[in-house]
Design an enzyme around this catalytic site. Structure first.
Site, PDB file in Angstrom:
ATOM      1  CG  HIS A   1      -1.741   1.171   1.325  1.00 40.19           C
ATOM      2  ND1 HIS A   1      -3.116   1.198   1.037  1.00 40.19           N
ATOM      3  CD2 HIS A   1      -1.428   2.486   1.899  1.00 40.19           C
ATOM      4  CE1 HIS A   1      -3.795   2.362   1.302  1.00 40.19           C
ATOM      5  NE2 HIS A   1      -2.514   3.234   1.869  1.00 40.19           N
ATOM      6  CD  GLU A   2       1.875   3.677   3.595  1.00 42.71           C
ATOM      7  OE1 GLU A   2       1.587   4.764   2.806  1.00 42.71           O
ATOM      8  OE2 GLU A   2       0.480   3.537   4.494  1.00 42.71           O
TER       9      GLU A   2
ATOM     10  CG  HIS B   1       0.570   6.229  -0.540  1.00 44.27           C
ATOM     11  ND1 HIS B   1      -0.560   6.804  -1.391  1.00 44.27           N
ATOM     12  CD2 HIS B   1       0.140   5.782   0.362  1.00 44.27           C
ATOM     13  CE1 HIS B   1      -1.592   6.637  -0.639  1.00 44.27           C
ATOM     14  NE2 HIS B   1      -1.332   5.698   0.500  1.00 44.27           N
TER      15      HIS B   1
ATOM     16  CG  HIS C   1       0.991   8.609  -7.255  1.00 49.60           C
ATOM     17  ND1 HIS C   1      -0.066   8.839  -6.722  1.00 49.60           N
ATOM     18  CD2 HIS C   1       0.987   9.192  -8.569  1.00 49.60           C
ATOM     19  CE1 HIS C   1      -0.925   9.524  -7.384  1.00 49.60           C
ATOM     20  NE2 HIS C   1      -0.064   9.822  -8.718  1.00 49.60           N
TER      21      HIS C   1
END
Length: 598
Positions: free
Chosen positions: A390-391, A394, A397
């Site tokens: 999940h992180e 980020h 991105h």
């Protein structure tokens, strides 16, 4: 799960982030701090001159970006050092100084937007045509013009900027109570060992198949918050008041309108989410009954909501194995994505394990010119593997954006950021389910997938509905007392989980432990992001290279357009409730699949 929480110096360097890459000598941090102080004050020389010509405006915009770029680095370093161990006064002070410098800099620059708006619109457009360097700022300038009605006079903007440090105090107070002061005591775990209950270990206890462990951890945590309930209620009350007062000062109709305006998100998107989820709460109630049957319980309590329905072997997943699982799950993202990620892992993006005083939870952070760092509190559970991926979504991105976009568009709205993280989670989940050959493992993974929907789409929407309630109450002149907050949260929890759950009084205190409530109207983006990500991951797996390339194009776009427009690059229209309805349909299919196994 480690029985004792280590101190930071007991953790191997290879499991700590390479924060020294930002400042290998903290005298350089002081140098940058002073540089920002000087440059920000000197920036005042542009006051009264922005309309003189295109070249003056360009110079001002470029200097403004340069100041914030350095200030961002100063703040991020201090904040991350504090997060390593919140008890260290040196880094508490540095983080406070950085926060003060942000307020001071904003104060010096507060003239900028009001003065920019004093320039006639046609003249501004002429500047952009005349000066090529200004073309990069066209979207920024258009955005300022869109918000023109909400921009105040120079003196009023200056006052607001100076007060920003005070208005952020409630968040800091909550953080210190939650991360540094509050203690939950110890319980006897399922192995018979006495273990301290911490933020990092709490979810692990709640997932225990020993119901006594779940119940005791639940009671210990909420007893600690109960003791602080009046302080926490006052803190949250004034945090909410700040939102409401600011919305009135800036001439918005409500605090939710102010919060959504920055991303140009219609309130209908928020309402669509709450309404669509509310219309399918029967699915959540149905799932509670599945839990009762599969766990062989007479009745379901809130502390029974996290334990897996299928007991898996007590596998501790080493961190290195977790990374291999992530690499496999992200194979559909292609070679460029994987090579960037592997390079980041080698360079030291991630701070892996919990230590005494470390900030709880997980996040991706960093400045425009730093690594996109990741804070974890890894305990070896499968859920922790999903937290990493999940992180990493980020951080990837951020990596794609910062290597493609200029500083001015180098960030992301939370609305789009949560898509990047959740696409990764979806790809990993589908990969694990597909490759599993063990029927029991498949049941476990299926349940885990359902839990993603429950904790993201349903839980975050419940939080969003609670935030809407609290802000509407303050807008009507009500005070958020601990009694009011507990009562309203309890009612909302009952609505979402239905009459199949026994409501222990402790759950009414849950509002007191949610950090995101101090950043109002943030959590709904997890739910909208989950819905968008569900659609995008399906596209990547079913449509292949073209869908993947469109998604990478979206990752590279940063803040260069409004979030709803950016998501359309990846093939999703969030102005419509359709992505949420489709996500609900997927959840229903998962419920049907698991009901067949009961």
């Amino acid at each position: 799960m480690s029985k004792e929480t280590k101190t930071r110096d007991q953790i191997d360097k290879k499991y700590k982030w390479n924060i020294e890459a930002m400042y290998n000598d903290e005298s350089n941090w002081e140098r940058d701090y002073k540089s920002v102080e000087e440059k920000a004050e000197k920036f005042m020389e542009f006051s009264g001159r922005l309309g003189e010509g295109a070249s003056i405006l360009l110079d001002a915009l470029q200097q403004k970006d340069n100041i914030w770029l350095i200030l961002e680095r100063v703040y991020v370093y201090a904040r991350m050092k504090k997060d390593e161990d919140n008890r260290i006064s040196k880094y508490q002070a540095m983080a406070d100084r950085a926060q003060s410098l942000i307020a001071k800099t904003a104060s010096f620059m507060s003239f900028f937007t009001p003065e920019l708006l004093e320039i006639p619109e046609e003249k501004l457009k002429g500047f952009i045509e005349e000066e090529d360097g200004l073309k990069i700022y066209k979207f920024v300038i258009d955005e300022v013009l869109r918000e023109k009605i909400h921009i105040l006079s120079k003196s009023e903007e200056n006052l607001i900027a100076q007060f920003s440090e005070v208005t952020s105090a409630t968040n800091n107070i909550f953080s210190m109570i939650n991360n540094a002061d509050i203690k939950f005591g110890s319980i006897i775990d399922e192995d018979g060992d006495k273990v301290e209950v911490t933020h990092g270990k709490y979810i692990g206890f709640m997932e225990s198949h020993d119901r006594r462990v779940r119940k005791e951890a639940f009671e210990h945590v909420y007893a600690a918050y109960e003791k602080q309930k009046n302080t926490l209620a006052a803190t949250y009350n004034y945090n909410t008041k700040s939102d409401v007062i600011m919305s009135r000062i800036r001439k918005y109709n409500s605090s939710i309108e102010l919060a959504l305006s920055g991303d140009n998100i219609p309130i209908s998107v928020y309402d669509n989410l709450v309404d669509t989820v509310n219309s399918r709460l029967d699915l959540l109630h149905r799932y509670v009954e599945v839990r009762r049957k599969m766990l062989n319980l007479d009745e379901v309590h809130m502390y029974d909501m996290y334990t897996p329905l299928v007991e898996m072997p007590k596998e501790n997943i080493p961190y290195e194995k977790a990374l291999d699982m992530i690499r496999e799950g992200l194979t559909p993202m292609g070679e460029d994505y994987l090579s960037r990620m592997n390079k980041g892992l080698q360079e030291g993006w991630i701070d892996v394990y919990e230590n005494e005083g470390k900030t709880s939870g997980a996040y991706s952070f960093g400045s425009y010119d730093s690594m996109p760092y990741i804070l974890l509190n890894y305990t070896g559970k499968l859920k922790d593997v999903f937290t990493i991926i999940h992180e990493m979504g980020h951080s990837m991105h951020s990596n794609y954006t910062r290597t493609t976009q200029p500083f001015v568009y180098g960030g992301h709205s939370i609305f789009t950021a949560e898509v990047a993280s959740t696409v990764n989670e979806s790809l990993l989940m589908k990969h694990l389910i597909e490759k599993s050959t063990d029927p029991n493992e498949k049941k476990y993974l299926l349940n885990l997938y359902i839990e993603e929907f429950r904790t993201t789409l349903f839980r975050q929407t419940m939080f969003a509905e609670f935030e809407r309630l609290t802000h509407e109450a303050v807008e009507k002149g009500e005070v958020l007392t601990s009694e009011w907050l507990c009562s309203e949260y309890g009612k909302l929890n009952k609505k979402y989980f239905g009459d199949k759950v026994v409501y222990d009084n402790e759950i009414e205190m849950e509002w007191a432990r949610i950090p995101h409530f101090y950043n109002a109207f943030y959590v709904y983006k997890y739910a909208t992001g989950y819905s968008a990500a569900s659609a995008i991951s399906e596209k990547i797996l079913n449509e292949g290279e073209k869908a993947k390339d469109n998604y990478i194009k979206f990752l590279k776009s940063g803040d260069s357009d409004y979030p709803i427009n950016l998501l359309q690059i990846a093939g999703v229209d969030m102005s419509s409730p359709e992505p949420i309805k489709k996500a609900m349909d997927t959840f229903e299919k998962l419920i049907i699949d698991i009901e067949k196994l009961v």
